[in-house]
Each structure stands twice: as structure tokens, then as C-alpha cells.
Design a protein around this motif. Structure first.
Motif, short mmCIF file in Angstrom:
data_model
loop_
_atom_site.label_atom_id
_atom_site.label_comp_id
_atom_site.label_asym_id
_atom_site.label_seq_id
_atom_site.Cartn_x
_atom_site.Cartn_y
_atom_site.Cartn_z
N VAL A 201 0.66 -1.15 -0.11
CA VAL A 201 -0.05 -0.17 0.00
C VAL A 201 0.99 1.23 -0.14
O VAL A 201 2.04 1.18 0.19
N ARG A 202 0.23 2.29 -0.24
CA ARG A 202 0.85 3.63 -0.28
C ARG A 202 0.78 4.31 1.08
O ARG A 202 0.21 3.90 1.79
N ASP A 203 1.83 5.52 1.32
CA ASP A 203 1.51 6.15 2.43
C ASP A 203 0.26 6.70 2.89
O ASP A 203 0.15 6.65 4.10
N GLU A 204 -0.51 6.90 1.83
CA GLU A 204 -1.88 7.42 2.35
C GLU A 204 -2.93 6.52 3.00
O GLU A 204 -3.45 6.91 4.05
N GLN A 221 9.10 -1.10 4.79
CA GLN A 221 8.64 -0.46 3.52
C GLN A 221 9.61 -1.02 2.37
O GLN A 221 10.94 -1.09 2.75
N ASN A 224 10.99 1.03 -3.08
CA ASN A 224 10.38 1.82 -4.08
C ASN A 224 9.18 2.75 -3.15
O ASN A 224 8.38 3.15 -4.05
N GLY A 225 9.11 2.43 -2.13
CA GLY A 225 8.20 3.36 -1.13
C GLY A 225 6.80 2.65 -0.60
O GLY A 225 6.38 3.13 0.26
N TRP A 226 6.44 1.45 -1.44
CA TRP A 226 5.38 0.92 -0.84
C TRP A 226 5.57 0.32 0.52
O TRP A 226 6.50 -0.09 0.97
N TRP A 227 4.49 0.08 1.28
CA TRP A 227 4.34 -0.45 2.77
C TRP A 227 3.79 -2.04 2.49
O TRP A 227 2.83 -1.97 2.10
N THR A 235 -5.89 -2.20 4.22
CA THR A 235 -6.71 -2.03 2.58
C THR A 235 -8.23 -2.10 3.03
O THR A 235 -8.68 -1.33 2.22
#
Length: 430
Positions: A201-204, A221, A224-227, A235
Motif C-alpha cells: 500500500v501507499r503512504d496515504e 517499507q 520503491n516506497g510501498w508499505w 486495505t
């Protein structure tokens, strides 16, 4: 996320609620930031009005041929424009600072949550089943003769490191059967809608479900930034972010069986034996999105859904309400279900069922449209384990163990195991 307007209206109550969690008063610092932000916004609006007025006068001065006045007014417009931009930038910075401060403050406990410092102050509210009396000293799950071959910690460590396990054979199959049993019961009997969700998932999404910014160290994390999700609460709950739902569509009741990932950054040295506390595990999650006036009843309903699974599996358990000092960051009230583990001679957590009120909804702007036509209001969100699959496996194995090293399995799992009901001392399902 807290409502600064509510803090503004009753700072004393806000600080009193924080003190129940053992936190220092924060209303004064928050309101000082809020006042500075509002003052800067007001000043920017005043400067904008001056700019607009001067802009209108520029045209009149030019039409009259008054060059000196024209130049003076044009310079004034430029000054005011720069002043407005600077003030808005300062207001935005103060707003970001206030938002960040609010995002790091835990939810306020419900009035009926017992006060306390830690897990020793949690209050038992019910108990089901009688722990079995064994004619031998019961073993922990990983020590049972028929289980040890199918619970390979050495290979898990070889491939991934500490706190990973490789399940195989009968143990892996029973683990899968437990998850299927849980999902089927929730869908067929409890009215939850099954989902298959992403685990990245993304930061948001992490922020909206109160996992960021405060608890980033507890999650993984990717480069490339996903968690990687700590639970599908993230989710499922975030699926309604930014939505304005019809009142008639509520409650939304969802479930998902997913992999979950936790770094366990704050649990060094705890539960290092066996598979009680792993970096990667599976869980069947329950999430409800409901009207504010129904959320307390919904929490009780979700709690019963989780308790019923253990009763069908024949696992003794107790239910406790967490005290203010032991609740999670986003919870208003949490019930923990603790399964009896004879190998440890103790009850251990197997499910947490929490209501967050509108805490998460404010962070992700999830609202509903009242049927009477009023303005949109924030929904309430709830989440609960139904159940943690690995911990449920531990409970089933330890409670079903026999002196010869075999394990008798709960009857409700037989349909998922082609009628087989026992893991033999040789590790074979029969």
C-alpha cells in the motif's frame, strides 16, 4: 485524527482524556499553533482585500492620466501580492505543523474504558471453556512430536532470518484449513463480504489508518516506497477513503485473509520461541464501517463473531477489556480475546476487536450522507482479528495434543481435511 474545533471548545476535557492514557496535556500547545495559523490566514485575507482594492484603483488612475498615482498603486499591488503569498506560505507551514502534531496524538478512550497503566490492569469480562487437565505435562506447540517435523524454524531462518518459519505437510494443511474455516464462517453465517486485497500500500493508506507517522518503524517499507501491510485492516478500512456513502449502505462489513508483516521493533526479546510472534504471519481480518450511533453495538457483534470461532474449535478463552494504558494508538475501546495455551499454562492474545470512532475517518475523509438530507458526517470504523491464523494453529495444536505426541483436531476442520481428524506422532494426517 482529532478535531481541532472540539479541542478549542473544550481543552480541559481533551487534556483530561489524554491524562487517562498517561500522556501530558497538549491543548495549550495545539491551540497556540491553531491561533497562529488562524491569525496568519486572517492577515492574508486582509492583505488580499487590500490588493484587490488597489487593483481596481489602478485602472481608474490609468484612465485619469495620473501617472504618479498609477505607478504608486501598481507598486502597492505588487507589495500586497508578495505579502499575501508570504502569509499564505506561513499559514500553510503552520497548518502542516498542526496537522502533524494532531496526527501523533492517540485516540481518546471511551468513558467506560477502565483506567490503568499496562496489561496488568486489563479487566476480564467473560470466560468460556475449562482448560483441559492433562495426565502428562503438556508441551508447547513446537515441542509436540507430531508437529516438530512440519514446523521448520531452521529453514525459515536460513531463507529469511529470525522469526520466520517454514510450515510443511500436515501442519501447513491444518493452518490453511483454519483460515478457510474462519473465512467461510464469516461469509456464510456472519454476513461479512469476502475481499482479496493487496498487501502493498501507499503512504496515504498507512496514514489514513493511523499507522503513520508514529509507527513507521513497526512496519516494512519497500525500496520503491510501498508499505507491506501489518494487517488487512489497512486495505479494507482505507477502501472507503474520500467516499461519501449513503446512510442506507451502512454498515459495511468486510473480511479478508491475507499475509501480514510486522517488524516487531518494540518487542525485542519477547516470545522468541516457536511461532507466537513472527515477522510474517496470516490473519483473517474483520472491518466494519458504520453509523456513529451503531458503532458500540457493532463492536459487540464483531467480538461475538471472533469468540464463536474459538468455541467451535473447542479452545478455552477469556475476553478482557483493555485499560487506558494498554490500548492501541487508534482505539477508543479494545477487547482482547486470549486463548488458553496449555504448553505455556497461560492465556495469550489471539484477537483484538477495536472501535476507533471517527479517528480514522477524519484522517481519510470517509463520510456518509444522512438520509434526512443533512450535511455529510464522518463514519465510524472498527476492526478485529477473526482470527490470527498462526496463533489459532498454536492453540488448536496445544489443546489437542496427546501423550504419544499426536494431536486430535477439532471436528469443524474435518470437512477441510477430507475427513481426517488427527496428526499422528509421525506427523502424518489421518
Amino acid at each position: 485524527m482529532h478535531d481541532i474545533k472540539a479541542i478549542r471548545e473544550n481543552p480541559t476535557a481533551f487534556d483530561a482524556a489524554l491524562s487517562r492514557r498517561g500522556d501530558a496535556p497538549l491543548s495549550a500547545s495545539l491551540l497556540a499553533l491553531d491561533e497562529a495559523r488562524r491569525s496568519k490566514i486572517s492577515a492574508a485575507e486582509s492583505a488580499q482585500a487590500d490588493q484587490n482594492k488597489a487593483s481596481k484603483q489602478v485602472g481608474a488612475a490609468k484612465a485619469s492620466g495620473d501617472d504618479a498615482e498609477f505607478e504608486r498603486l501598481r507598486a502597492l499591488v505588487g507589495e500586497k501580492k508578495a505579502e499575501v503569498a508570504a502569509m499564505r506560505q506561513e499559514a500553510d507551514a503552520l497548518d502542516a505543523e498542526l496537522t502533524d502534531a494532531l496526527a501523533r496524538i492517540p485516540n481518546l478512550p471511551a468513558d467506560d474504558v477502565p483506567d490503568g497503566a499496562d496489561e496488568d490492569d486489563n479487566v476480564e469480562v467473560s470466560k468460556w471453556g475449562t482448560p483441559k487437565t492433562f495426565d502428562f505435562k503438556p508441551k508447547e506447540h513446537f515441542e509436540i512430536a507430531g508437529i516438530a517435523p512440519g514446523m521448520d524454524f531452521e529453514t525459515g531462518a536460513k531463507t529469511s532470518g529470525a522469526r520466520f518459519v517454514m510450515l510443511r505437510g500436515a501442519v501447513a494443511r491444518v493452518h490453511r484449513a483454519l483460515a478457510q474455516f474462519m473465512v467461510d464462517t464469516h461469509v456464510d453465517e456472519n454476513g461479512l463480504v469476502e475481499h482479496q486485497t493487496p498487501v502493498l500500500v501507499r503512504d496515504e493508506a498507512m496514514y489514513g489508518t493511523d499507522k503513520l507517522p508514529k509507527f513507521g518503524d513497526d512496519s516494512y517499507q519497500t525500496t520503491n516506497g510501498w508499505w507491506l501491510i501489518p494487517t488487512s485492516e489497512v486495505t479494507l478500512t482505507y477502501s472507503v477513503s474520500g467516499d461519501v456513502l449513503e446512510e442506507t449502505a451502512l454498515p459495511l462489513r468486510m473480511t479478508a485473509h491475507t499475509l501480514c508483516f510486522r517488524s516487531e521493533a518494540g518487542s525485542a526479546g519477547r516470545d522468541t520461541s516457536g511461532m507466537l510472534r513472527q515477522h510474517q504471519f496470516e490473519k483473517v481480518e474483520m472491518v466494519s464501517v458504520t453509523l456513529p450511533e451503531h458503532s458500540d453495538d457493532e463492536q459487540k457483534r464483531m467480538l461475538r463473531c471472533a469468540e464463536d470461532l474459538l468455541e467451535r474449535l473447542g479452545v478455552p478463552y477469556r475476553t478482557v477489556v483493555l485499560c487506558t494504558g494498554d490500548m492501541g494508538f487508534g482505539a477508543r475501546r479494545t477487547y482482547d480475546i486470549e486463548a488458553w495455551l496449555p504448553g505455556q499454562d497461560a492465556y495469550r492474545e489471539i484477537s483484538s476487536v477495536s472501535t476507533t470512532g471517527d479517528f480514522q475517518a477524519r484522517r481519510m475523509n470517509a463520510r456518509y450522507k444522512p438520509a434526512d438530507g443533512g450535511k455529510p458526517q464522518f463514519v465510524h470504523t472498527l476492526n478485529g482479528s477473526g482470527l490470527a491464523v498462526g496463533r489459532c494453529l498454536i492453540a488448536v495444536l496445544e489443546n489437542g495434543q496427546q501423550e504419544d505426541g499426536s494431536v486430535v483436531l477439532p471436528d469443524v476442520l474435518a470437512p477441510y481435511l477430507r475427513g481426517k481428524t488427527t496428526i499422528g506422532a509421525d506427523g502424518v494426517l489421518t
